[in-house]
Design a protein around this motif. Structure first.
Motif, short mmCIF file in Angstrom:
data_model
loop_
_atom_site.label_atom_id
_atom_site.label_comp_id
_atom_site.label_asym_id
_atom_site.label_seq_id
_atom_site.Cartn_x
_atom_site.Cartn_y
_atom_site.Cartn_z
N VAL A 1 -12.25 -15.67 -41.31
CA VAL A 1 -12.04 -15.29 -39.90
C VAL A 1 -13.37 -15.30 -39.15
O VAL A 1 -13.48 -15.86 -38.05
N TYR A 2 -14.39 -14.70 -39.72
CA TYR A 2 -15.71 -14.70 -39.09
C TYR A 2 -16.23 -16.13 -38.92
O TYR A 2 -16.76 -16.49 -37.86
N ALA A 3 -16.11 -16.93 -39.97
CA ALA A 3 -16.61 -18.31 -39.90
C ALA A 3 -15.90 -19.10 -38.81
O ALA A 3 -16.55 -19.84 -38.04
N ASP A 4 -14.59 -18.93 -38.69
CA ASP A 4 -13.85 -19.66 -37.67
C ASP A 4 -14.17 -19.15 -36.27
O ASP A 4 -14.29 -19.92 -35.32
N CYS A 5 -14.31 -17.83 -36.13
CA CYS A 5 -14.60 -17.26 -34.82
C CYS A 5 -15.98 -17.69 -34.32
O CYS A 5 -16.15 -18.01 -33.14
N PHE A 6 -16.95 -17.73 -35.24
CA PHE A 6 -18.32 -18.09 -34.85
C PHE A 6 -18.62 -19.57 -35.09
O PHE A 6 -19.76 -20.00 -34.95
N HIS A 7 -17.59 -20.33 -35.48
CA HIS A 7 -17.69 -21.78 -35.63
C HIS A 7 -18.79 -22.20 -36.61
O HIS A 7 -19.67 -23.00 -36.30
N THR A 8 -18.73 -21.62 -37.81
CA THR A 8 -19.69 -21.95 -38.87
C THR A 8 -18.94 -22.42 -40.11
O THR A 8 -17.74 -22.23 -40.24
N GLU A 9 -19.70 -23.03 -41.02
CA GLU A 9 -19.07 -23.52 -42.26
C GLU A 9 -18.68 -22.39 -43.20
O GLU A 9 -17.70 -22.52 -43.95
N ALA A 10 -19.43 -21.30 -43.17
CA ALA A 10 -19.20 -20.23 -44.13
C ALA A 10 -19.65 -18.90 -43.53
O ALA A 10 -20.35 -18.86 -42.51
N ALA A 11 -19.25 -17.81 -44.20
CA ALA A 11 -19.65 -16.48 -43.75
C ALA A 11 -19.71 -15.55 -44.95
O ALA A 11 -18.96 -15.70 -45.92
N LEU A 12 -20.61 -14.59 -44.87
CA LEU A 12 -20.74 -13.51 -45.85
C LEU A 12 -20.60 -12.21 -45.06
O LEU A 12 -21.47 -11.88 -44.25
N VAL A 13 -19.50 -11.48 -45.27
CA VAL A 13 -19.22 -10.25 -44.53
C VAL A 13 -18.93 -9.17 -45.55
O VAL A 13 -17.86 -9.16 -46.16
N ARG A 14 -19.86 -8.26 -45.76
CA ARG A 14 -19.75 -7.34 -46.88
C ARG A 14 -20.17 -5.91 -46.54
O ARG A 14 -21.17 -5.70 -45.87
N PRO A 15 -19.43 -4.93 -47.07
CA PRO A 15 -19.89 -3.54 -46.96
C PRO A 15 -21.11 -3.27 -47.82
O PRO A 15 -21.81 -2.27 -47.61
N GLN A 16 -21.40 -4.15 -48.77
CA GLN A 16 -22.61 -4.00 -49.60
C GLN A 16 -23.89 -4.29 -48.82
O GLN A 16 -24.98 -3.96 -49.27
N ILE A 17 -23.76 -4.93 -47.65
CA ILE A 17 -24.89 -5.10 -46.75
C ILE A 17 -24.98 -3.82 -45.93
O ILE A 17 -24.09 -3.51 -45.14
N THR A 18 -26.04 -3.05 -46.11
CA THR A 18 -26.07 -1.68 -45.61
C THR A 18 -26.39 -1.55 -44.12
O THR A 18 -26.07 -0.53 -43.52
N CYS A 19 -27.07 -2.54 -43.54
CA CYS A 19 -27.47 -2.44 -42.14
C CYS A 19 -27.97 -3.80 -41.67
O CYS A 19 -28.06 -4.75 -42.47
N GLY A 20 -28.32 -3.89 -40.39
CA GLY A 20 -28.81 -5.15 -39.86
C GLY A 20 -30.10 -5.60 -40.50
O GLY A 20 -30.29 -6.80 -40.78
N THR A 21 -31.02 -4.66 -40.74
CA THR A 21 -32.28 -5.02 -41.39
C THR A 21 -32.03 -5.56 -42.78
O THR A 21 -32.68 -6.53 -43.21
N HIS A 22 -31.09 -4.97 -43.50
CA HIS A 22 -30.75 -5.46 -44.84
C HIS A 22 -30.19 -6.88 -44.76
O HIS A 22 -30.55 -7.75 -45.57
N ALA A 23 -29.30 -7.12 -43.80
CA ALA A 23 -28.73 -8.46 -43.64
C ALA A 23 -29.82 -9.49 -43.38
O ALA A 23 -29.81 -10.59 -43.96
N LEU A 24 -30.76 -9.14 -42.52
CA LEU A 24 -31.87 -10.06 -42.22
C LEU A 24 -32.76 -10.27 -43.44
O LEU A 24 -33.20 -11.39 -43.72
N ALA A 25 -33.02 -9.19 -44.19
CA ALA A 25 -33.85 -9.30 -45.39
C ALA A 25 -33.18 -10.19 -46.42
O ALA A 25 -33.85 -11.00 -47.09
N VAL A 26 -31.87 -10.07 -46.58
CA VAL A 26 -31.13 -10.92 -47.51
C VAL A 26 -31.24 -12.39 -47.08
O VAL A 26 -31.53 -13.27 -47.89
N ALA A 27 -31.00 -12.65 -45.79
CA ALA A 27 -31.04 -14.02 -45.29
C ALA A 27 -32.42 -14.65 -45.45
O ALA A 27 -32.54 -15.83 -45.84
N LEU A 28 -33.46 -13.88 -45.19
CA LEU A 28 -34.83 -14.41 -45.31
C LEU A 28 -35.22 -14.63 -46.76
O LEU A 28 -35.68 -15.73 -47.14
#
Length: 425
Positions: free
Chosen positions: A77-104
C-alpha cells in the motif's frame, strides 16, 4: 460566531477576537488545502483498494512474523501510494532518526562519502553521521561526510554541489523540512530539480529524501520526481495520529532490500518482523493521514498570520506556499519560548497541567524545550511545539489532529504571552 467558545479553557475575549479577525482572511487558503486533501485521500483509498485490504490484514502476529499478510500488504500500500518499487514499513523502526540511520548505514560502505547539499542536517543526525562523535556512527565505519551550505537566499548552491561531488560520493541526503533552522522548507518541485542536477553529474548516486513532516502536504512526493528513497516516521504525518510507533522507507527495490537486511539481518530481510497487533492502527492511521495533515496545515497558516501580525518573524511567512506542517516563530528570548510552549501544553488533552521547561535532551547539543500533551509520546503530528534554547530563540509549532485543537493551541500560546507581559494586543 462571536461568542468565545474557549473562554472556559482560559482564552480571553481579546485573544479570541484577535484570532477571529485573522481567520476571515484565510478562507481561500483553507479551501485550497481541502482540495489537496481530497486528492491525497483518494490516492490512499486507491492504494488500499488495489491491494485488496481486508479484515485478515488486521490480525496480529508474534515471534518471527513469517507470512505476515497484514505487514506485507501494508508495505505494498505504501509503495503504491508513494509510487515506488518497494517499501519497508515496520514498528521495529523506532523513530524518524532510526529510519534515516537504517537507510544510510544500509546503503553506504567503508570508503563511501555521504553528501548533504542542503547544509547541516537535523541535530539528531549529527551523531548518526559522526559530525559529533558517537559510538556506531558512520564515521566509525570509515564513511566520510561533506556538506554544501545553502546560498544566502536559501537556494541551492549548484556550483558548490558540483565541486563537492567526487568519485567517493555514494549517497546524497536531502532534508525536506527545515528542522531546527530558519531556512525555507523545500517544495517537491525544488527537490526534483536538485535530484535531476545531481543525477546529471553522476546517475549512480543514490538520492535519499528525509520526508518527515512533508507527507500529503502536496499532491506529489519526492519519490514521484526521482528520489531513490523517501524516509519518514509513523508518529508524524503518515501515522495519522493513530500509529503508536514505526517508520517507513519507500524507494527502489535495491535500496529497500539493503534497508531490510540492515534492520533485521543479512539473509532475513523483510521475511521477519512480527506486527505485534498494531496493524489496525497503522492502516487506519494511514487512511486518516491526509485529513489530519490538512488540520495541521491550517493550524500552521493560522499561527503564521497571528504572529506575523504581532511583529514576529515567521518562517514560512503568512502568505508563502506550504511544503511541510512546521511553523517557525522567532520569539527573541527564552522567556517568550517558555510562555509559548506553556500555552501549547495548556491546550493539550493529555498532561495539560504540566509546565514545559528546557532540558538536556538526548541527541541535541543545546537544551531543548518541548510542549507535547500527546496520546502517543513524541508524536509531532499531534499538537506540539519545541525548539533549542539558542538565538534567535525560534519555536517550532506543528501538528493538530483536528483544526479546532490546532486553533486552540495557537490562541493559548498567545494568551500566555499576553499574561507574561510579552505581547500587548
Amino acid at each position: 460566531m462571536n461568542q468565545n467558545v474557549f473562554s472556559k479553557l482560559g482564552i480571553s475575549d481579546a485573544v479570541y477576537q484577535f484570532g477571529e479577525d485573522i481567520l476571515v482572511g484565510l478562507r481561500d487558503r483553507f479551501a485550497e488545502i481541502d482540495r489537496v486533501t481530497e486528492y491525497n485521500q483518494a490516492k490512499v483509498i486507491g492504494a488500499m483498494q488495489k491491494n485488496r485490504v481486508d479484515v485478515s490484514c488486521f490480525a496480529g502476529t508474534t515471534g518471527y512474523g513469517y507470512n505476515d499478510v497484514g505487514r506485507d500488504t501494508l508495505e505494498r500500500v505504501y509503495a503504491d501510494c508513494f509510487h515506488t518499487e518497494a517499501a519497508l514499513v515496520r514498528p521495529q523502526i523506532t523513530c524518524g532518526t532510526h529510519a534515516l540511520a537504517v537507510a544510510l548505514s544500509a546503503n553506504l560502505r567503508p570508503g563511501d562519502e555521504l553528501l548533504s547539499p542542503v547544509g547541516r542536517p537535523y541535530d539528531t543526525l549529527e551523531e548518526v553521521i559522526g559530525i559529533r562523535k558517537s559510538p556506531g556512527s558512520l564515521a566509525e565505519y570509515g564513511i566520510s561526510y561533506a556538506e554544501v551550505d545553502l546560498l544566502a537566499d536559501g537556494s541551492f548552491d549548484y556550483e558548490g554541489i558540483r565541486k563537492a561531488i567526487n568519485e567517493r560520493t555514494k549517497l546524497v541526503t536531502i532534508q525536506r523540512s527545515k528542522g531546527y533552522a530558519t531556512r525555507p522548507t523545500f517544495s517537491v518541485h525544488q527537490i526534483g530539480e536538485l535530484i535531476a542536477f545531481i543525477k546529471s553529474i553522476r546517475s549512480d548516486i543514490i538520492c535519499m529524501v528525509d520526508n518527515c513532516y512533508g507527507e500529503f502536504v502536496e499532491t506529489i512526493e519526492p519519490s514521484d520526481i526521482g528520489a531513490d528513497m523517501i524516509v519518514g516516521s509513523l508518529i508524524k504525518n503518515p501515522g495519522g495520529g493513530l500509529a503508536p510507533i514505526g517508520g517507513y522507507i519507500c524507494g527502489t527495490k535495491a535500496c529497500v532490500d539493503q534497508c531490510a537486511y540492515r534492520l533485521s539481518a543479512p539473509g532475513l530481510g523483510q521475511e521477519v518482523g512480527a506486527n505485534l497487533g498494531l496493524m489496525t492502527a497503522l492502516y487506519q492511521g494511514f487512511f486518516l493521514a491526509p485529513t489530519v495533515v490538512s488540520s495541521a496545515l491550517k493550524g500552521a497558516i493560522f499561527a503564521a498570520n497571528v504572529y506575523e501580525k504581532l511583529g514576529y518573524r515567521v518562517i514560512p511567512n503568512s502568505t508563502e506556499s506550504r511544503h511541510d506542517i512546521i511553523q517557525a516563530v522567532e520569539l527573541g528570548s527564552e522567556e517568550a519560548m517558555v510562555a509559548f510552549c506553556s500555552g501549547i501544553q495548556a491546550a493539550a488533552p493529555v498532561d495539560s497541567y504540566v509546565t514545559p521547561i528546557p532540558w538536556d535532551m538526548p541527541g541535541y547539543d543545546n537544551q531543548v524545550i518541548m510542549a507535547a500533551g500527546a496520546f502517543i509520546q513524541g508524536s509531532s503530528i499531534e499538537l506540539s511545539a519545541d525548539g533549542p534554547i539558542r538565538p534567535p530563540y525560534a519555536v517550532y509549532f506543528q501538528g493538530g489532529l483536528t483544526w479546532v485543537h490546532a486553533k486552540l493551541g495557537i490562541l493559548m500560546s498567545l494568551q500566555k504571552l499576553v499574561e507574561a507581559g510579552i505581547v500587548t494586543l
